[in-house]
Design a protein around this motif. Structure first.
Motif, PDB file in Angstrom:
ATOM      1  N   UNK A 148      29.708  72.083 100.720  1.00 22.11           N
ATOM      2  CA  UNK A 148      29.869  71.244 101.689  1.00 22.11           C
ATOM      3  C   UNK A 148      30.765  70.269 100.607  1.00 22.11           C
ATOM      4  N   UNK A 149      31.440  70.343  99.325  1.00 19.85           N
ATOM      5  CA  UNK A 149      32.138  69.806  99.115  1.00 19.85           C
ATOM      6  C   UNK A 149      32.646  70.638  97.585  1.00 19.85           C
ATOM      7  N   UNK A 150      34.079  70.891  96.650  1.00 21.95           N
ATOM      8  CA  UNK A 150      33.209  71.928  96.069  1.00 21.95           C
ATOM      9  C   UNK A 150      34.202  70.434  95.082  1.00 21.95           C
ATOM     10  N   UNK A 151      33.566  70.657  93.315  1.00 24.28           N
ATOM     11  CA  UNK A 151      34.171  69.794  92.286  1.00 24.28           C
ATOM     12  C   UNK A 151      35.067  71.466  91.395  1.00 24.28           C
ATOM     13  N   UNK A 152      36.016  70.692  91.477  1.00 24.36           N
ATOM     14  CA  UNK A 152      37.190  71.835  90.484  1.00 24.36           C
ATOM     15  C   UNK A 152      37.609  71.044  89.510  1.00 24.36           C
ATOM     16  N   UNK A 153      38.001  72.287  88.492  1.00 30.08           N
ATOM     17  CA  UNK A 153      38.611  71.557  86.691  1.00 30.08           C
ATOM     18  C   UNK A 153      39.711  72.104  87.552  1.00 30.08           C
ATOM     19  N   UNK A 154      40.263  71.832  86.240  1.00 30.28           N
ATOM     20  CA  UNK A 154      42.360  72.203  86.702  1.00 30.28           C
ATOM     21  C   UNK A 154      42.041  74.096  85.669  1.00 30.28           C
ATOM     22  N   UNK A 155      41.500  73.788  84.320  1.00 25.09           N
ATOM     23  CA  UNK A 155      41.814  74.894  83.456  1.00 25.09           C
ATOM     24  C   UNK A 155      40.674  75.670  83.576  1.00 25.09           C
ATOM     25  N   UNK A 156      41.174  76.534  83.845  1.00 19.41           N
ATOM     26  CA  UNK A 156      40.156  77.237  83.221  1.00 19.41           C
ATOM     27  C   UNK A 156      40.646  79.293  82.875  1.00 19.41           C
ATOM     28  N   UNK A 209      37.859  69.115  98.755  1.00 19.50           N
ATOM     29  CA  UNK A 209      37.658  68.865  96.574  1.00 19.50           C
ATOM     30  C   UNK A 209      38.259  67.872  96.112  1.00 19.50           C
ATOM     31  N   UNK A 210      37.060  67.721  95.197  1.00 19.63           N
ATOM     32  CA  UNK A 210      37.769  66.577  93.682  1.00 19.63           C
ATOM     33  C   UNK A 210      37.770  67.078  92.680  1.00 19.63           C
ATOM     34  N   UNK A 211      39.290  66.945  91.996  1.00 14.83           N
ATOM     35  CA  UNK A 211      39.865  67.461  91.028  1.00 14.83           C
ATOM     36  C   UNK A 211      38.681  67.470  90.588  1.00 14.83           C
ATOM     37  N   UNK A 212      38.293  67.488  89.099  1.00  9.63           N
ATOM     38  CA  UNK A 212      37.921  66.899  87.664  1.00  9.63           C
ATOM     39  C   UNK A 212      38.715  67.546  86.465  1.00  9.63           C
ATOM     40  N   UNK A 232      40.841  81.871  83.491  1.00 10.16           N
ATOM     41  CA  UNK A 232      41.233  82.961  84.363  1.00 10.16           C
ATOM     42  C   UNK A 232      42.529  82.340  85.230  1.00 10.16           C
ATOM     43  N   UNK A 233      43.242  81.688  85.060  1.00  9.51           N
ATOM     44  CA  UNK A 233      43.751  80.868  86.110  1.00  9.51           C
ATOM     45  C   UNK A 233      43.985  79.411  85.531  1.00  9.51           C
ATOM     46  N   UNK A 234      43.933  78.374  86.658  1.00  9.53           N
ATOM     47  CA  UNK A 234      44.339  77.054  86.894  1.00  9.53           C
ATOM     48  C   UNK A 234      43.628  76.518  88.585  1.00  9.53           C
ATOM     49  N   UNK A 235      42.597  75.394  88.269  1.00 11.14           N
ATOM     50  CA  UNK A 235      42.477  74.602  89.212  1.00 11.14           C
ATOM     51  C   UNK A 235      43.344  74.869  90.480  1.00 11.14           C
ATOM     52  N   UNK A 236      44.506  74.197  90.235  1.00 13.02           N
ATOM     53  CA  UNK A 236      45.774  74.072  91.275  1.00 13.02           C
ATOM     54  C   UNK A 236      46.107  75.261  91.991  1.00 13.02           C
ATOM     55  N   UNK A 237      46.287  75.994  91.256  1.00 11.15           N
ATOM     56  CA  UNK A 237      46.472  77.258  92.262  1.00 11.15           C
ATOM     57  C   UNK A 237      45.182  78.049  92.922  1.00 11.15           C
ATOM     58  N   UNK A 238      43.984  77.496  92.435  1.00  7.59           N
ATOM     59  CA  UNK A 238      42.878  77.781  93.188  1.00  7.59           C
ATOM     60  C   UNK A 238      42.787  77.721  94.092  1.00  7.59           C
ATOM     61  N   UNK A 239      43.124  76.217  94.298  1.00  9.73           N
ATOM     62  CA  UNK A 239      43.201  75.234  95.377  1.00  9.73           C
ATOM     63  C   UNK A 239      43.673  75.553  96.134  1.00  9.73           C
ATOM     64  N   UNK A 240      45.046  76.348  96.268  1.00 11.85           N
ATOM     65  CA  UNK A 240      46.133  76.077  97.262  1.00 11.85           C
ATOM     66  C   UNK A 240      45.155  77.542  97.724  1.00 11.85           C
ATOM     67  N   UNK A 241      44.107  78.931  96.914  1.00  8.90           N
ATOM     68  CA  UNK A 241      43.525  79.956  97.474  1.00  8.90           C
ATOM     69  C   UNK A 241      42.824  79.592  98.462  1.00  8.90           C
ATOM     70  N   UNK A 242      41.856  78.460  98.132  1.00  8.42           N
ATOM     71  CA  UNK A 242      40.191  77.978  99.440  1.00  8.42           C
ATOM     72  C   UNK A 242      41.258  77.411 100.387  1.00  8.42           C
ATOM     73  N   UNK A 243      42.554  76.411 100.110  1.00 15.30           N
ATOM     74  CA  UNK A 243      42.446  76.330 101.917  1.00 15.30           C
ATOM     75  C   UNK A 243      43.228  77.364 102.485  1.00 15.30           C
ATOM     76  N   UNK A 244      43.541  78.137 101.846  1.00 13.48           N
ATOM     77  CA  UNK A 244      44.881  79.206 102.970  1.00 13.48           C
ATOM     78  C   UNK A 244      42.638  79.801 104.182  1.00 13.48           C
ATOM     79  N   UNK A 245      41.797  79.104 103.732  1.00 14.60           N
ATOM     80  CA  UNK A 245      39.979  79.526 104.399  1.00 14.60           C
ATOM     81  C   UNK A 245      39.342  78.088 104.663  1.00 14.60           C
TER      82      UNK A 245
END
Length: 69
Positions: A32-40, A60-63, A42-55
């Motif tokens: 129902x909601x994703x709380x997404x960090x920026x630094x991982x 999404x709330x960034x923390x 194996x990558x970064x949250x901004x790029x991952x957000x774009x991947x999520x948005x494709x599907x």
């Protein structure tokens, strides 16, 4: 702190400390909601957000613990 509060309030949640784990969760569950960090590790949250948005259009709330100072 966020996880402890969610648990205390009775919310069901899954924590992922890598994008690979988060991708696995997203393939297996609907959220129902994703709380997404920026630094991982194996990558970064901004790029991952774009991947999520494709599907998905899940909210999404960034923390971040980054400081602008």
């Amino acid at each position: 702190g966020v996880a402890a509060t969610l648990k205390q309030e009775g919310y069901a949640f899954w924590q992922a400390f890598s994008i690979a784990t988060a991708e696995t969760y997203l393939r297996k569950r609907q959220f129902d909601l994703i709380l997404l960090g920026i630094d991982f590790p194996d990558g970064n949250g901004f790029d991952f957000c774009q991947t999520i948005r494709k599907h998905s259009s899940v909210p999404i709330i960034f923390l971040s613990d980054r400081s602008s100072a």
